[in-house]
Design a protein around this motif. Sequence first.
Motif, PDB file in Angstrom:
ATOM      1  N   ALA A  36       0.830  -1.209   0.000  1.00  0.00           N
ATOM      2  CA  ALA A  36       0.000   0.000   0.000  1.00  0.00           C
ATOM      3  C   ALA A  36       0.861   1.253   0.000  1.00  0.00           C
ATOM      4  O   ALA A  36       0.573   2.222  -0.721  1.00  0.00           O
ATOM      5  N   GLY A  37       1.922   1.249   0.797  1.00  0.00           N
ATOM      6  CA  GLY A  37       2.811   2.401   0.833  1.00  0.00           C
ATOM      7  C   GLY A  37       3.463   2.656  -0.512  1.00  0.00           C
ATOM      8  O   GLY A  37       3.566   3.802  -0.971  1.00  0.00           O
ATOM      9  N   SER A  38       3.897   1.592  -1.166  1.00  0.00           N
ATOM     10  CA  SER A  38       4.521   1.738  -2.483  1.00  0.00           C
ATOM     11  C   SER A  38       3.505   2.219  -3.515  1.00  0.00           C
ATOM     12  O   SER A  38       3.824   3.040  -4.392  1.00  0.00           O
ATOM     13  N   MET A  39       2.260   1.718  -3.431  1.00  0.00           N
ATOM     14  CA  MET A  39       1.207   2.213  -4.312  1.00  0.00           C
ATOM     15  C   MET A  39       1.016   3.714  -4.123  1.00  0.00           C
ATOM     16  O   MET A  39       0.904   4.470  -5.097  1.00  0.00           O
ATOM     17  N   GLY A  82      -5.997   6.752   4.045  1.00  0.00           N
ATOM     18  CA  GLY A  82      -5.387   5.526   4.564  1.00  0.00           C
ATOM     19  C   GLY A  82      -5.914   5.136   5.925  1.00  0.00           C
ATOM     20  O   GLY A  82      -6.327   5.982   6.724  1.00  0.00           O
ATOM     21  N   PHE A  83      -5.911   3.833   6.168  1.00  0.00           N
ATOM     22  CA  PHE A  83      -6.241   3.306   7.488  1.00  0.00           C
ATOM     23  C   PHE A  83      -5.317   2.148   7.802  1.00  0.00           C
ATOM     24  O   PHE A  83      -4.998   1.326   6.940  1.00  0.00           O
ATOM     25  N   ALA A  84      -4.865   2.080   9.045  1.00  0.00           N
ATOM     26  CA  ALA A  84      -4.100   0.939   9.546  1.00  0.00           C
ATOM     27  C   ALA A  84      -4.633   0.587  10.925  1.00  0.00           C
ATOM     28  O   ALA A  84      -5.164   1.451  11.638  1.00  0.00           O
ATOM     29  N   ARG A  85      -4.478  -0.653  11.283  1.00  0.00           N
ATOM     30  CA  ARG A  85      -5.046  -1.134  12.546  1.00  0.00           C
ATOM     31  C   ARG A  85      -4.398  -0.483  13.761  1.00  0.00           C
ATOM     32  O   ARG A  85      -5.079  -0.157  14.735  1.00  0.00           O
ATOM     33  N   THR A  86      -3.082  -0.261  13.729  1.00  0.00           N
ATOM     34  CA  THR A  86      -2.399   0.282  14.893  1.00  0.00           C
ATOM     35  C   THR A  86      -2.172   1.788  14.771  1.00  0.00           C
ATOM     36  O   THR A  86      -1.923   2.316  13.684  1.00  0.00           O
ATOM     37  N   GLU A  87      -2.249   2.451  15.918  1.00  0.00           N
ATOM     38  CA  GLU A  87      -2.008   3.896  15.947  1.00  0.00           C
ATOM     39  C   GLU A  87      -0.573   4.211  15.521  1.00  0.00           C
ATOM     40  O   GLU A  87      -0.317   5.225  14.860  1.00  0.00           O
ATOM     41  N   ALA A 146       2.961   6.874  11.641  1.00  0.00           N
ATOM     42  CA  ALA A 146       4.099   6.787  10.733  1.00  0.00           C
ATOM     43  C   ALA A 146       3.699   7.193   9.319  1.00  0.00           C
ATOM     44  O   ALA A 146       4.414   7.945   8.643  1.00  0.00           O
ATOM     45  N   ALA A 147       2.544   6.715   8.858  1.00  0.00           N
ATOM     46  CA  ALA A 147       2.073   7.058   7.509  1.00  0.00           C
ATOM     47  C   ALA A 147       1.845   8.555   7.375  1.00  0.00           C
ATOM     48  O   ALA A 147       2.171   9.162   6.340  1.00  0.00           O
ATOM     49  N   ALA A 148       1.291   9.168   8.424  1.00  0.00           N
ATOM     50  CA  ALA A 148       1.060  10.612   8.396  1.00  0.00           C
ATOM     51  C   ALA A 148       2.373  11.377   8.364  1.00  0.00           C
ATOM     52  O   ALA A 148       2.515  12.381   7.642  1.00  0.00           O
ATOM     53  N   GLU A 149       3.345  10.916   9.133  1.00  0.00           N
ATOM     54  CA  GLU A 149       4.644  11.583   9.168  1.00  0.00           C
ATOM     55  C   GLU A 149       5.382  11.453   7.840  1.00  0.00           C
ATOM     56  O   GLU A 149       6.001  12.407   7.362  1.00  0.00           O
ATOM     57  N   ILE A 150       5.325  10.275   7.249  1.00  0.00           N
ATOM     58  CA  ILE A 150       5.987  10.065   5.963  1.00  0.00           C
ATOM     59  C   ILE A 150       5.294  10.891   4.891  1.00  0.00           C
ATOM     60  O   ILE A 150       5.951  11.436   3.997  1.00  0.00           O
ATOM     61  N   GLY A 151       3.973  10.981   4.958  1.00  0.00           N
ATOM     62  CA  GLY A 151       3.222  11.823   4.040  1.00  0.00           C
ATOM     63  C   GLY A 151       2.811  11.172   2.744  1.00  0.00           C
ATOM     64  O   GLY A 151       2.455  11.870   1.791  1.00  0.00           O
ATOM     65  N   PHE A 152       2.813   9.833   2.675  1.00  0.00           N
ATOM     66  CA  PHE A 152       2.402   9.212   1.418  1.00  0.00           C
ATOM     67  C   PHE A 152       0.880   9.103   1.289  1.00  0.00           C
ATOM     68  O   PHE A 152       0.374   8.715   0.239  1.00  0.00           O
ATOM     69  N   VAL A 153       0.147   9.437   2.364  1.00  0.00           N
ATOM     70  CA  VAL A 153      -1.313   9.533   2.275  1.00  0.00           C
ATOM     71  C   VAL A 153      -1.718  10.969   2.589  1.00  0.00           C
ATOM     72  O   VAL A 153      -1.023  11.691   3.300  1.00  0.00           O
ATOM     73  N   GLY A 175       5.883  -2.951   6.762  1.00  0.00           N
ATOM     74  CA  GLY A 175       5.611  -1.755   7.542  1.00  0.00           C
ATOM     75  C   GLY A 175       5.599  -0.493   6.696  1.00  0.00           C
ATOM     76  O   GLY A 175       6.009  -0.494   5.539  1.00  0.00           O
ATOM     77  N   PRO A 176       5.141   0.622   7.273  1.00  0.00           N
ATOM     78  CA  PRO A 176       4.950   1.860   6.507  1.00  0.00           C
ATOM     79  C   PRO A 176       6.234   2.466   5.966  1.00  0.00           C
ATOM     80  O   PRO A 176       6.193   3.191   4.958  1.00  0.00           O
ATOM     81  N   TYR A 177       7.362   2.191   6.593  1.00  0.00           N
ATOM     82  CA  TYR A 177       8.620   2.763   6.124  1.00  0.00           C
ATOM     83  C   TYR A 177       9.250   1.964   4.981  1.00  0.00           C
ATOM     84  O   TYR A 177      10.268   2.369   4.427  1.00  0.00           O
ATOM     85  N   SER A 178       8.668   0.840   4.635  1.00  0.00           N
ATOM     86  CA  SER A 178       9.283  -0.044   3.646  1.00  0.00           C
ATOM     87  C   SER A 178       8.900   0.289   2.207  1.00  0.00           C
ATOM     88  O   SER A 178       9.528  -0.185   1.263  1.00  0.00           O
ATOM     89  N   GLY A 179       7.850   1.099   2.003  1.00  0.00           N
ATOM     90  CA  GLY A 179       7.365   1.363   0.656  1.00  0.00           C
ATOM     91  C   GLY A 179       8.259   2.310  -0.142  1.00  0.00           C
ATOM     92  O   GLY A 179       8.899   3.195   0.426  1.00  0.00           O
ATOM     93  N   PHE A 180       8.257   2.126  -1.461  1.00  0.00           N
ATOM     94  CA  PHE A 180       8.978   3.038  -2.346  1.00  0.00           C
ATOM     95  C   PHE A 180       8.330   3.039  -3.728  1.00  0.00           C
ATOM     96  O   PHE A 180       7.714   2.062  -4.145  1.00  0.00           O
ATOM     97  N   ALA A 181       8.469   4.135  -4.442  1.00  0.00           N
ATOM     98  CA  ALA A 181       7.665   4.414  -5.636  1.00  0.00           C
ATOM     99  C   ALA A 181       7.948   3.490  -6.815  1.00  0.00           C
ATOM    100  O   ALA A 181       7.108   3.328  -7.693  1.00  0.00           O
ATOM    101  N   THR A 182       9.116   2.881  -6.876  1.00  0.00           N
ATOM    102  CA  THR A 182       9.487   2.088  -8.051  1.00  0.00           C
ATOM    103  C   THR A 182       9.286   0.588  -7.863  1.00  0.00           C
ATOM    104  O   THR A 182       9.719  -0.202  -8.705  1.00  0.00           O
ATOM    105  N   LEU A 183       8.630   0.179  -6.795  1.00  0.00           N
ATOM    106  CA  LEU A 183       8.495  -1.247  -6.496  1.00  0.00           C
ATOM    107  C   LEU A 183       7.862  -2.037  -7.639  1.00  0.00           C
ATOM    108  O   LEU A 183       8.250  -3.178  -7.905  1.00  0.00           O
ATOM    109  N   PHE A 184       6.893  -1.448  -8.333  1.00  0.00           N
ATOM    110  CA  PHE A 184       6.116  -2.203  -9.321  1.00  0.00           C
ATOM    111  C   PHE A 184       6.638  -2.082 -10.749  1.00  0.00           C
ATOM    112  O   PHE A 184       6.065  -2.696 -11.656  1.00  0.00           O
TER     113      PHE A 184
END
Length: 305
Positions: A17-20, A35-40, A45-52, A132-141
């Motif tokens: 999802a992060g890579s998407m 975005g939604f994730a089960r854990t706070e 982390a997703a909000a801080e990274i800013g990919f959503v 995890g949220p820090y593992s995503g990157f734009a070129t994965l696909f």
Amino acid sequence: MTQVYERVALIGLGLIAGSMAHAMKRRGLAGHIAGFARTEETRKAAAEIGFVDSVHESAAEAVKGADLVVLAVPVGAMGKVAEEIAPHLAPGATVTDVGSVKQAVIDAVGPHIPAGVHFIPSHPLAGTEHSGPYSGFATLFENRWWLLTPPEGSDPEAVARLRALYEGVGANVDTMEPAHHDLVLAVVSHTPHLIAYTMVGVADHLRRVSQSEVIKYSASGFRDFTRIAASDPTMWRDVFLTNKEATLDILGRFTEELFVLQRAIRMGDGDHLFEYFTRTRAIRRGIIEAGQDTDAPDFGRVRKG
């Protein structure tokens, strides 16, 4: 690049999802990403990274107004999530998933999808051993396959639109029948992961029983072969429980092949071993030539962007 969806909801905010999200933002494919994730912890982390663009405390809240909903949670949780979001899905929206098993997902999610909403299961054949949220990157696909398994009677325009999104993030897109998908993935992904986990278990047993330095002095063969055994255990538990028949079928075939090689080694049949290794090496070279891997050091697994 042209926007494909006005609002995309990502349920689960890990590697895929992060890579998407990174890829959609880079290429302007979505107007708003919720975005939604089960854990706070993951949500923060997703909000801080800013990919959503917005982070929500419930899946139901995240999907409101979305014209695409992506289920990026473990396969075993998809049915429950689908039941939760069903009353909040917008008419005409598309729901897809990124699970490694397709028939079980269809059985679990399909009954909850309301009339007027398109359910088009899918699976990106891309990933790393990280999660995890820090593992995503734009070129994965990029130049990786993304398989669609649309149920019979799926709306052609909805399928074409989802295909456009996946092609937009750089993937090669193909369609496949769900049961056949599960058999193919048992060969190319599920059984190899099971064997890798098993090999690590064998090494750990030797280390504990004989005080050997198997893990400390792991050569490149053990290191590279067992890289995938670092993958998320929840995801793989669910994969094996939901793709049981196909995995056991391929595991049985693997065991038969292994017995043949054991006999060749025991009998000193060098000709058989040479022929077998030559034939299988050609398959590995075919994977590289198809652009699905590289012969660069460390397999070229350096993140880009």
